[in-house]
Scaffold this active site. Structure first.
Site, PDB file in Angstrom:
ATOM      1  N   ASP A  22       0.826  -1.207   0.000  1.00 37.73           N
ATOM      2  CA  ASP A  22       0.000   0.000   0.000  1.00 37.73           C
ATOM      3  C   ASP A  22       0.864   1.262   0.000  1.00 37.73           C
ATOM      4  OD1 ASP A  22      -2.288   1.482   0.032  1.00 37.73           O
ATOM      5  OD2 ASP A  22      -2.806   1.075   2.114  1.00 37.73           O
ATOM      6  N   ASN A  70     -10.588  -3.154  -6.719  1.00 32.82           N
ATOM      7  CA  ASN A  70      -9.784  -2.173  -7.466  1.00 32.82           C
ATOM      8  C   ASN A  70     -10.385  -1.815  -8.831  1.00 32.82           C
ATOM      9  OD1 ASN A  70      -6.545  -3.361  -6.239  1.00 32.82           O
ATOM     10  ND2 ASN A  70      -7.815  -1.672  -5.502  1.00 32.82           N
TER      11      ASN A  70
END
Ligand code: FPP
Length: 252
Positions: A22, A70
């Site tokens: 991340d 996503n």
């Protein structure tokens, strides 16, 4: 099922490390660069980490490349991420294969662009015989979806006439991580402290380490630091006392 509550003092490092990579976007934003540059640097960090992992005693790495959620990002970012996978496999597959790395892709094939699905098949087929290291790339993956698919597989087997007993072992065989060592350590970078639908089942007894570093800055040093934190944990698997079990043994 073992009768005793079992725990392992992690005398050895983790065999299986899972990474939530991340912070690519924030890394780029802080430099006034497009997010795509952050993702590109993220691939470099992934290369460094894959190289460092076996040197640190890790046997299996699972990385979260693209989640089922996503797809809701803007189309150009989704397209950038797909492009990076094409480029990564194109430039790294032969090298990984030569180093004895087996590549497995976790997640749903349905819904992937057809050329990506073909790339995934090729990466898995080319490296299927390798056993020096296992690299699992979660792509179009969601932990809940994986559990749903595992349950559906059991239903299909039962409908086909098999005598199916729904238990943990049986359900586990239908997950996309079936056959990989138990996940010992889950790392998330960028300071966020969530699983975000990653390895929900497999996380049951994993240690979790959250690091402030943004993913594009990741590499050997940061992985060594996460492993050092893991080494300080006492793993009890639901028992009260830390007793020693053979490392990596499945416990319930
Ligand atoms: C999180 O950063 C990262 C991702 C959504 C994708 C991770 C992908 C790579 C490292 C490269 C491609 C992968 C492979 C397998 C070749 P973010 O965009 O959520 O960052 P932010 O939270 O700072 O916005």
């Amino acid at each position: 099922m073992s009768a005793e509550p079992v725990a392992t003092a992690p005398e050895k490092g983790p065999r299986h490390v899972a990474l939530i990579m991340d912070g690519n976007g924030r890394w780029a934003q802080r430099r006034g660069l497009p997010r795509a540059v952050g993702h590109r640097e993220g691939v470099q960090a992934l290369r460094r980490t894959i190289k460092a992992a076996p040197e640190l005693g890790v046997e299996c790495l699972t990385v979260f490349g693209f989640s089922t959620e996503n797809w809701s990002r803007p189309a150009d970012e989704v397209s950038d991420l797909m492009g990076l996978v094409r480029a990564f496999v194109g430039s790294d597959l032969n090298r990984l294969d030569a180093a004895g790395v087996r590549v497995k892709v976790l997640g749903r094939r349905k819904g992937l662009p057809s050329d990506i699905a073909a790339i995934v098949e090729r990466a898995e087929a080319q490296t299927a015989g390798n056993d020096k290291f296992l690299l699992q790339v979660a792509f179009n993956y969601g932990g809940r979806a994986d559990l749903v698919d595992a349950a559906q597989r059991l239903v299909d087997r039962a409908r086909a006439g098999e005598d199916v007993v729904v238990d943990e072992e049986m359900l586990g065989t239908g997950l996309s991580t079936a056959g990989s060592p138990p996940v010992d350590l889950i790392v998330r970078t960028s300071g966020e402290q969530r699983l975000s639908n990653f390895l929900l089942w497999e996380a049951a007894y994993a240690e979790m380490v959250f690091q402030e570093i943004l993913w594009p800055d990741y590499g050997a040093e940061a992985l060594a630091e996460a492993i050092a934190q893991f080494g300080q944990r006492e793993r009890r698997y639901g028992g009260r006392e830390a007793v020693t079990a053979p490392y990596g043994e499945a416990v319930s």
